[in-house]
Design a protein around this motif. Structure first.
Motif, PDB file in Angstrom:
ATOM      1  N   GLY A 192      56.207 -39.090  24.378  1.00  0.00           N
ATOM      2  CA  GLY A 192      55.325 -37.968  24.069  1.00  0.00           C
ATOM      3  C   GLY A 192      56.042 -36.821  23.408  1.00  0.00           C
ATOM      4  N   SER A 193      55.237 -35.905  22.853  1.00  0.00           N
ATOM      5  CA  SER A 193      55.782 -34.722  22.183  1.00  0.00           C
ATOM      6  C   SER A 193      55.678 -33.478  23.043  1.00  0.00           C
ATOM      7  CB  SER A 193      55.036 -34.471  20.866  1.00  0.00           C
ATOM      8  OG  SER A 193      53.654 -34.256  21.102  1.00  0.00           O
ATOM      9  N   VAL A 245      63.478 -47.853  27.995  1.00  0.00           N
ATOM     10  CA  VAL A 245      62.987 -46.491  27.773  1.00  0.00           C
ATOM     11  C   VAL A 245      62.245 -46.455  26.449  1.00  0.00           C
ATOM     12  CG1 VAL A 245      63.632 -44.066  27.476  1.00  0.00           C
ATOM     13  CG2 VAL A 245      64.916 -45.521  29.065  1.00  0.00           C
ATOM     14  N   VAL A 246      61.037 -45.918  26.464  1.00  0.00           N
ATOM     15  CA  VAL A 246      60.216 -45.852  25.251  1.00  0.00           C
ATOM     16  C   VAL A 246      60.353 -44.476  24.632  1.00  0.00           C
ATOM     17  CG1 VAL A 246      57.951 -46.229  24.261  1.00  0.00           C
ATOM     18  CG2 VAL A 246      58.605 -47.451  26.339  1.00  0.00           C
ATOM     19  N   SER A 247      60.794 -44.434  23.374  1.00  0.00           N
ATOM     20  CA  SER A 247      61.014 -43.180  22.656  1.00  0.00           C
ATOM     21  C   SER A 247      59.869 -42.928  21.672  1.00  0.00           C
ATOM     22  CB  SER A 247      62.352 -43.244  21.913  1.00  0.00           C
ATOM     23  OG  SER A 247      62.298 -44.232  20.896  1.00  0.00           O
ATOM     24  N   PRO A 248      59.779 -41.717  21.094  1.00  0.00           N
ATOM     25  CA  PRO A 248      58.709 -41.421  20.142  1.00  0.00           C
ATOM     26  C   PRO A 248      58.685 -42.392  18.970  1.00  0.00           C
ATOM     27  CG  PRO A 248      59.750 -39.385  20.848  1.00  0.00           C
ATOM     28  CD  PRO A 248      60.574 -40.510  21.413  1.00  0.00           C
ATOM     29  N   ALA A 249      57.487 -42.650  18.468  1.00  0.00           N
ATOM     30  CA  ALA A 249      57.297 -43.659  17.419  1.00  0.00           C
ATOM     31  C   ALA A 249      58.016 -43.319  16.117  1.00  0.00           C
ATOM     32  CB  ALA A 249      55.797 -43.825  17.148  1.00  0.00           C
ATOM     33  N   GLU A 255      51.343 -44.496  18.835  1.00  0.00           N
ATOM     34  CA  GLU A 255      50.639 -43.227  18.706  1.00  0.00           C
ATOM     35  C   GLU A 255      50.112 -42.731  20.052  1.00  0.00           C
ATOM     36  OE1 GLU A 255      50.430 -41.282  16.004  1.00  0.00           O
ATOM     37  OE2 GLU A 255      51.828 -42.726  15.111  1.00  0.00           O
ATOM     38  N   GLU A 256      49.543 -43.623  20.842  1.00  0.00           N
ATOM     39  CA  GLU A 256      48.988 -43.263  22.142  1.00  0.00           C
ATOM     40  C   GLU A 256      49.873 -43.814  23.261  1.00  0.00           C
ATOM     41  OE1 GLU A 256      46.484 -41.280  22.367  1.00  0.00           O
ATOM     42  OE2 GLU A 256      45.986 -41.287  20.223  1.00  0.00           O
ATOM     43  N   ARG A 257      49.679 -43.286  24.473  1.00  0.00           N
ATOM     44  CA  ARG A 257      50.499 -43.740  25.591  1.00  0.00           C
ATOM     45  C   ARG A 257      50.343 -45.241  25.809  1.00  0.00           C
ATOM     46  NH1 ARG A 257      50.520 -45.238  30.804  1.00  0.00           N
ATOM     47  NH2 ARG A 257      52.271 -44.526  32.120  1.00  0.00           N
ATOM     48  N   SER A 258      49.100 -45.756  25.702  1.00  0.00           N
ATOM     49  CA  SER A 258      48.879 -47.184  25.917  1.00  0.00           C
ATOM     50  C   SER A 258      49.644 -48.017  24.890  1.00  0.00           C
ATOM     51  CB  SER A 258      47.386 -47.506  25.850  1.00  0.00           C
ATOM     52  OG  SER A 258      46.836 -47.117  24.601  1.00  0.00           O
ATOM     53  N   ASP A 259      49.717 -47.513  23.652  1.00  0.00           N
ATOM     54  CA  ASP A 259      50.494 -48.213  22.611  1.00  0.00           C
ATOM     55  C   ASP A 259      51.976 -48.235  22.966  1.00  0.00           C
ATOM     56  OD1 ASP A 259      48.124 -48.463  21.080  1.00  0.00           O
ATOM     57  OD2 ASP A 259      48.437 -46.475  20.225  1.00  0.00           O
ATOM     58  N   SER A 260      52.455 -47.100  23.474  1.00  0.00           N
ATOM     59  CA  SER A 260      53.870 -47.007  23.841  1.00  0.00           C
ATOM     60  C   SER A 260      54.197 -47.944  25.003  1.00  0.00           C
ATOM     61  CB  SER A 260      54.224 -45.565  24.211  1.00  0.00           C
ATOM     62  OG  SER A 260      54.072 -44.701  23.092  1.00  0.00           O
ATOM     63  N   VAL A 261      53.315 -47.989  25.990  1.00  0.00           N
ATOM     64  CA  VAL A 261      53.523 -48.889  27.121  1.00  0.00           C
ATOM     65  C   VAL A 261      53.563 -50.335  26.646  1.00  0.00           C
ATOM     66  CG1 VAL A 261      52.508 -49.798  29.248  1.00  0.00           C
ATOM     67  CG2 VAL A 261      52.546 -47.332  28.844  1.00  0.00           C
ATOM     68  N   PHE A 262      52.633 -50.696  25.772  1.00  0.00           N
ATOM     69  CA  PHE A 262      52.570 -52.075  25.292  1.00  0.00           C
ATOM     70  C   PHE A 262      53.842 -52.448  24.533  1.00  0.00           C
ATOM     71  CE2 PHE A 262      50.551 -55.446  22.498  1.00  0.00           C
ATOM     72  CZ  PHE A 262      50.490 -56.384  23.515  1.00  0.00           C
ATOM     73  N   GLU A 263      54.354 -51.522  23.710  1.00  0.00           N
ATOM     74  CA  GLU A 263      55.611 -51.790  23.001  1.00  0.00           C
ATOM     75  C   GLU A 263      56.750 -51.967  23.999  1.00  0.00           C
ATOM     76  OE1 GLU A 263      56.051 -52.359  19.763  1.00  0.00           O
ATOM     77  OE2 GLU A 263      53.858 -52.179  19.585  1.00  0.00           O
ATOM     78  N   GLY A 264      56.744 -51.171  25.052  1.00  0.00           N
ATOM     79  CA  GLY A 264      57.772 -51.300  26.077  1.00  0.00           C
ATOM     80  C   GLY A 264      57.672 -52.612  26.830  1.00  0.00           C
ATOM     81  N   LEU A 265      56.445 -53.030  27.135  1.00  0.00           N
ATOM     82  CA  LEU A 265      56.238 -54.292  27.849  1.00  0.00           C
ATOM     83  C   LEU A 265      56.715 -55.482  27.022  1.00  0.00           C
ATOM     84  CD1 LEU A 265      52.709 -53.629  29.383  1.00  0.00           C
ATOM     85  CD2 LEU A 265      54.876 -53.787  30.631  1.00  0.00           C
ATOM     86  N   LYS A 266      56.450 -55.423  25.730  1.00  0.00           N
ATOM     87  CA  LYS A 266      56.922 -56.514  24.861  1.00  0.00           C
ATOM     88  C   LYS A 266      58.447 -56.557  24.837  1.00  0.00           C
ATOM     89  CE  LYS A 266      54.454 -55.291  21.238  1.00  0.00           C
ATOM     90  NZ  LYS A 266      53.882 -55.318  19.861  1.00  0.00           N
ATOM     91  N   ALA A 267      59.082 -55.390  24.875  1.00  0.00           N
ATOM     92  CA  ALA A 267      60.551 -55.353  24.899  1.00  0.00           C
ATOM     93  C   ALA A 267      61.083 -55.909  26.214  1.00  0.00           C
ATOM     94  CB  ALA A 267      61.031 -53.910  24.694  1.00  0.00           C
ATOM     95  N   VAL A 268      60.397 -55.608  27.315  1.00  0.00           N
ATOM     96  CA  VAL A 268      60.790 -56.160  28.615  1.00  0.00           C
ATOM     97  C   VAL A 268      60.695 -57.686  28.594  1.00  0.00           C
ATOM     98  CG1 VAL A 268      60.155 -56.354  31.056  1.00  0.00           C
ATOM     99  CG2 VAL A 268      60.182 -54.106  29.943  1.00  0.00           C
ATOM    100  N   ALA A 269      59.576 -58.198  28.046  1.00  0.00           N
ATOM    101  CA  ALA A 269      59.368 -59.648  27.991  1.00  0.00           C
ATOM    102  C   ALA A 269      60.448 -60.327  27.153  1.00  0.00           C
ATOM    103  CB  ALA A 269      57.986 -59.947  27.418  1.00  0.00           C
ATOM    104  N   GLU A 270      60.783 -59.708  26.028  1.00  0.00           N
ATOM    105  CA  GLU A 270      61.805 -60.293  25.140  1.00  0.00           C
ATOM    106  C   GLU A 270      63.174 -60.290  25.809  1.00  0.00           C
ATOM    107  OE1 GLU A 270      63.778 -59.404  20.722  1.00  0.00           O
ATOM    108  OE2 GLU A 270      61.830 -58.526  21.260  1.00  0.00           O
ATOM    109  N   ASP A 271      63.504 -59.183  26.482  1.00  0.00           N
ATOM    110  CA  ASP A 271      64.807 -59.099  27.141  1.00  0.00           C
ATOM    111  C   ASP A 271      64.884 -60.072  28.318  1.00  0.00           C
ATOM    112  OD1 ASP A 271      67.393 -57.487  27.343  1.00  0.00           O
ATOM    113  OD2 ASP A 271      66.608 -57.297  29.378  1.00  0.00           O
TER     114      ASP A 271
END
Length: 413
Positions: free
Chosen positions: A14-15, A54-58, A96-112
């Motif tokens: 977030g900003s 950790v999810v950082s700004p887009a 852009e939205e928190r849900s988008d950020s969470v989803f990107e983080g979840l995909k990174a968790v799955a890949e790792d």
């Protein structure tokens, strides 16, 4: 059931627009560190957490800062797991939205996890907002333990306030006009109301599917637990704490008060102006120094720097630097105020000037006004007084003028 791998997903994309400051709230000072570092360390130092994303700004604007913070955390011995292995802390960009950020983080968790030989069904993920730096190790433990019985868990606390339910049209009025009209509302039984916090724990495969389903259905949840419920997953509750509050506005920051002291002395010589707190004082002698030698302002600068743990004026404005030759000390004081940061407030200032002569009482009010204006505080928060030493010592003999200054500052240190 027992899960083979436990990840923490820290959402910090977030900003912080509601803080009305340029610095994102996750980078604000907090208990000797930052909001973000404090939150991440709570998970990095927990023996039940294996790895962290950790999810950082887009836009990538904070990538370098985040990498540096995570590097410092990984160098800590407390960030090791039970086998002495340093935990991985990955940084990925959000959306852009928190849900988008969470989803990107979840995909990174799955890949790792996959790269380490774990399936999505074998992984528990704790999703936590970085803006909740007050999370404690017991909350983290209880979430993980609860996942032995549940497939989804949220932290929550019972409401201590009475709660009323307002009709939807009234809510729209509140949002648009910011006013509180007389509306028809219904009292809700307080014992049934819980205020939701994070972390929220899920089986990785479940929460990934829940976010995908929400995107397909056009569902916008208020938190990840609501996405899980939308997907038909029951959510258990783990008791949170009042200290695990979310930092949303500047009012949510835990302010602490620090005190600083400063002292300075300058020799009186002919051919120099006598300037104290930015005020020219009629005198046959002036103060000798590299800048304008405003001894009172210099003492205050040292007090402010000391309170903030930023050294002294000699470190920041050395007398070997020609940029400060003859410099206006009020301008240097303004630079010190900038060094403190926008989130640090100057509480009050008390300055004592020690001079045998001239008499300074007629100039006290002007000196107060100059200091108050430069620091952006009220005149009532500034006190300037003068005293003599009854002919004793170098000040008493008229060889020099000295000054003491004391100040308080407030911030989330």
């Amino acid at each position: 059931m027992e899960y083979k791998r436990v990840y923490a997903l820290i959402v910090a994309a977030g900003s912080g627009k509601r803080m009305n400051i340029e610095l994102p709230k996750q980078l604000l000072p907090y208990r000797g560190s930052t909001v973000l570092e404090t939150s991440v360390r709570k998970f990095a130092e927990h023996e039940m957490i294996d790895d962290i994303v950790v999810v950082s700004p887009a836009d990538g604007s904070l990538d370098k800062t985040y990498y540096q913070i995570m590097g410092d955390i990984r160098m800590s011995e407390d960030a090791e797991d039970g086998d002495g292995r340093t935990k991985d802390i990955l940084v990925v960009r959000g959306g852009e939205e928190r849900s988008d950020s969470v989803f990107e983080g979840l995909k990174a968790v799955a890949e790792d996890a996959e790269s380490k030989g774990y399936s999505e069904d074998e992984v528990t993920v704790l999703i936590h907002d970085a803006a909740r730096p007050g999370v404690d190790r017991f909350i983290i433990r209880d979430c993980i333990e609860a996942m032995k019985e549940c497939r989804a868990v949220t932290v929550a606390i019972p409401s201590v306030d009475s709660v009323r339910m307002a009709p939807e049209d009234a809510i729209k009025t509140l949002k648009n006009e910011g006013s509180y009209p007389i509306i028809s509302s219904t009292c809700v039984q307080r014992e049934l109301v819980y205020c939701v916090q994070t972390p929220q724990a899920f089986v990785l495969s479940d929460i990934l599917r829940a976010h995908e389903m929400a995107a397909e259905d056009g569902f916008a949840g208020t938190d990840d637990a609501s996405y899980a419920e939308h997907a038909g997953i029951e959510v258990g509750i783990v008791k949170g704490t009042r200290g695990n509050a979310k930092i949303t506005t500047s009012e949510d920051l835990e302010l602490r008060t620090r005190v600083g002291n400063g002292y300075d002395v300058h020799k009186l010589v002919p051919g120099r102006d006598l300037i104290l707190c930015g005020t020219p004082i009629p005198s046959n002698l002036g103060l000798d120094g590299h800048s304008d030698a405003d001894v009172a302002t210099h003492a205050l600068m040292d007090a402010l720097l000391g309170a903030a743990g930023l050294g002294d004026i000699g470190r920041h404005f050395p007398d070997t630097d020609d940029r400060y030759k003859g410099a206006n000390s009020l301008k240097l004081l303004s630079k010190v105020k900038e060094m403190l940061g926008e989130d640090v407030l100057v509480g009050n200032v008390d300055i004592t000037i020690i001079a045998q002569e001239p008499k300074l009482a007629p100039y006290n009010e002007e000196m107060r006004k100059n200091i108050a204006k430069t620091l952006g505080i009220s005149e009532s928060s500034v006190n300037v007084k003068a005293t003599t030493e009854e002919g004793l010592g170098f000040t008493g003999r008229g060889e020099a003028i000295a000054a003491f200054a004391t100040c308080t500052i407030e911030g989330s240190f």
